[in-house]
Enzyme design. Structure first.
Site: not given
Ligand SMILES: [Zn+2]
Length: 297
Positions: A106, A165
């Site tokens: 992400h 992330e």
């Molecule tokens: Zn995401």
């Protein structure tokens, strides 16, 4: 060595987080990057319709569709249908999932660097995050406290999971620094799976790390109709992970009026001015920072 581990690397769970999409495509062209002595990882581009539209999702955030309750009920929209299909192929979700590991890629628009999200009930994943942090000392670890059944993330259908992330990067955009950091964190995570399989992960015992735990999201300033009428204060913009104390500037109105942090305690901040939060008019997340010690397995 036998191919005993089933490992899945996922991009495009959010269709406009294109770093993971392009990294997965690179890995598909270069499968040696997915191969270690004890396994070759598979890849998945999770939400193709959202990717084509360059949107996070079309009807519902796919990364909120993997609770046991939703997977066990009739799908109500396109993303829930996708979640059922992915769970059929790589699950079923549960402690005996046939997929040993899922790493989901992400990005964030916030200035968070590399953040690794793991669940407290999954000590192997917490070990993985510590291993990656040993290799990349600036990495930050979130340890969430969510049961497997309640966990809505795609990666929760694996026995073990970690979400990577990385930011800051705008939605729909590629930046080499973010791309390269994501690739490096993923490579270390795959190394860890292989080393762990051979009992050679070399983590200390007991282990110790600073970790952040989610408390709540705060709304941006809103007017009496619920419309956004302010933004993150410039002193807080880009300052993810800093400590915020009661009275510190947090928001600024569109007229330039500073709004102080009204809270009973000092906390830390993350996802500061995350673009994906605007659909709910949220401005940032509050986090609790703790030093955690645990025994190795
Ligand atoms: Zn995401």
């Amino acid at each position: 060595m036998a191919d005993s581990q089933r490992v899945l690397v996922v991009g495009g769970t959010h269709g406009n987080e294109v770093t993971g999409v392009h990294l997965v495509r690179r890995l598909q062209r270069n499968p040696q990057e997915l191969t270690r002595d004890s396994f070759t990882a598979q890849t998945l581009l999770a939400n193709l319709p959202a990717m084509a539209a360059n949107r996070r999702y079309l009807e519902q955030d796919l990364n909120r569709c993997f609770t046991a309750a939703l997977l066990n009920s009739e799908p109500q929209n396109g993303e829930q249908v996708l979640a059922h299909e992915i769970n059929e192929k790589y699950g079923p979700k549960g402690a005996d999932s046939p997929t040993d590991w899922i790493i989901d890629l992400h990005t964030t628009t916030a200035n968070m660097g590399v953040t690794l999200v793991v669940q407290q009930h999954d000590p192997q994943a917490v070990d993985m995050a510590l291993y990656v942090q040993q290799k990349m000392p600036d990495v930050v670890i979130f340890d969430e406290n969510c049961t497997r059944d309640e966990d809505p993330f795609l990666c929760s259908i694996g026995q073990h999971s970690m979400l990577i992330e990385v930011g800051p990067v705008p939605q729909g955009l590629l930046r080499w620094d973010v791309f390269e950091q994501t690739a490096r964190a993923l490579a270390h995570a795959l190394d860890f799976i292989d080393l762990r399989a051979r009992g050679e992960d070399s983590l200390p015992s007991p282990r110790q790390a600073d970790m952040y735990q989610f408390i709540e999201k705060l709304h941006l300033p809103r007017d009496e109709h619920g419309a956004i009428c302010g933004m993150i204060h410039p002193e807080l913009q880009d300052r993810d992970y800093r400590e915020l104390s009661p009275g510190d500037p947090i928001f600024i109105s569109v007229d330039g009026e500073t709004i102080p942090f009204d809270y009973p305690e000092s906390v830390h901040v993350a996802f500061v001015n995350e673009a994906a939060y605007y659909d709910q008019a949220h401005g940032l997340s509050l986090m609790r920072k703790r030093t955690v010690s645990w025994e190795g397995e």
